[in-house]
Write a protein that holds these residues in place. Sequence first.
Motif, short mmCIF file in Angstrom:
data_model
loop_
_atom_site.label_atom_id
_atom_site.label_comp_id
_atom_site.label_asym_id
_atom_site.label_seq_id
_atom_site.Cartn_x
_atom_site.Cartn_y
_atom_site.Cartn_z
N VAL A 246 0.86 -1.19 0.00
CA VAL A 246 0.00 0.00 0.00
C VAL A 246 0.89 1.23 0.00
O VAL A 246 1.80 1.36 0.82
N ARG B 238 -6.63 8.24 1.57
CA ARG B 238 -7.08 7.50 2.76
C ARG B 238 -8.03 6.37 2.39
O ARG B 238 -7.93 5.26 2.93
N ARG C 58 -6.12 3.40 1.16
CA ARG C 58 -5.41 2.68 2.22
C ARG C 58 -6.37 1.85 3.07
O ARG C 58 -6.08 0.72 3.43
N SER C 59 -7.53 2.41 3.39
CA SER C 59 -8.48 1.70 4.24
C SER C 59 -9.11 0.50 3.54
O SER C 59 -9.51 -0.47 4.19
#
Length: 326
Positions: free
Chosen positions: A257, A263, A266-267
């Motif tokens: 990642v 964000r 990434r999540s």
Amino acid sequence: MTPETVSLAQLGMTDEGPIAMIEAAAAAGFKAVGLPLRSGALRPLRTKIVGDPGMIRAIRAACAATGVTVFDVEALVLGHEPAPDSLRETFETAAEFGASRVSCLGYEPSRGPGAMAPGAEAERKAAADGILAALTIPRDQENAVFLISLLQKIGRLEIVKPLGEFLTRPDLAEPAVRALTATGLPEAAAALAGALATARDETAVAIIRGLGDLRAREAGPALLRLAEGNDPDLRIAALDALADIGDPAAREALERVRVAAPRAERSAAASRLLRFGRRLAEEGRPDMAADIARPFLSSYASPGEEHLRAAALTLFADAAGESEVR
């Protein structure tokens, strides 16, 4: 389900699997979902649930982690389904999820066999050919999208080449991809893979999603290149497709990642990696699947990560055996 609770229905109109549906429902604020347990009139069932203890456990874990319940199962066709006694396992699975209803579609014999009725191949082919002929006549986008949506329900091999010509059109590429994906044919996967080389922007994203839905392993090298690219939309779509395809060659890309990634990207990486592990288990690679799940058991224990740890535990137990779970 209380009167103020709103359930997210699937009704065969999306290619998302049950876990993704539950997570999407939770993210959107729905309290319940409807899940398909049998292949029906709208399209074949892509994720086996009935008779798969691992998938049943995964769904129950996702429900427990998100607070989303299963409201109903979809959708039996009255008049075409087997006798009720033969549906016992389906109903028992529905009860195991706590579903309170079964959604049904009606069938009127007086209207004739219909293009999707069992044994009505000639009628189906004639209907598809007629719709394809109508699409050769210039028409507005809304009308063309409607015609393609009909082909999504009844199309087979005969729609692959004609709809492949729409894959370069931004206004019609997405419905064309949905219709091609619904066939489940390797010829459809080949058409999508061929179109990807010249596709751009939102057209490419739709094609990539179709390749993932069809688990088109031949598209793996092209998807890996896109997964390393700088376009965030193409990169996320490619990573999702690689996870759905389940090719071991994609493991390194899915485990990595970018620190500077948005964000949301990434999540989503953790859920995507677990989905990849599930595909590996389904493809007969339990050792690799267990190896992917193992780090989640110790590393994902913070508030808000319970559903990931639960999904990883289910995957690990299915892949390595429940005796290995400590």
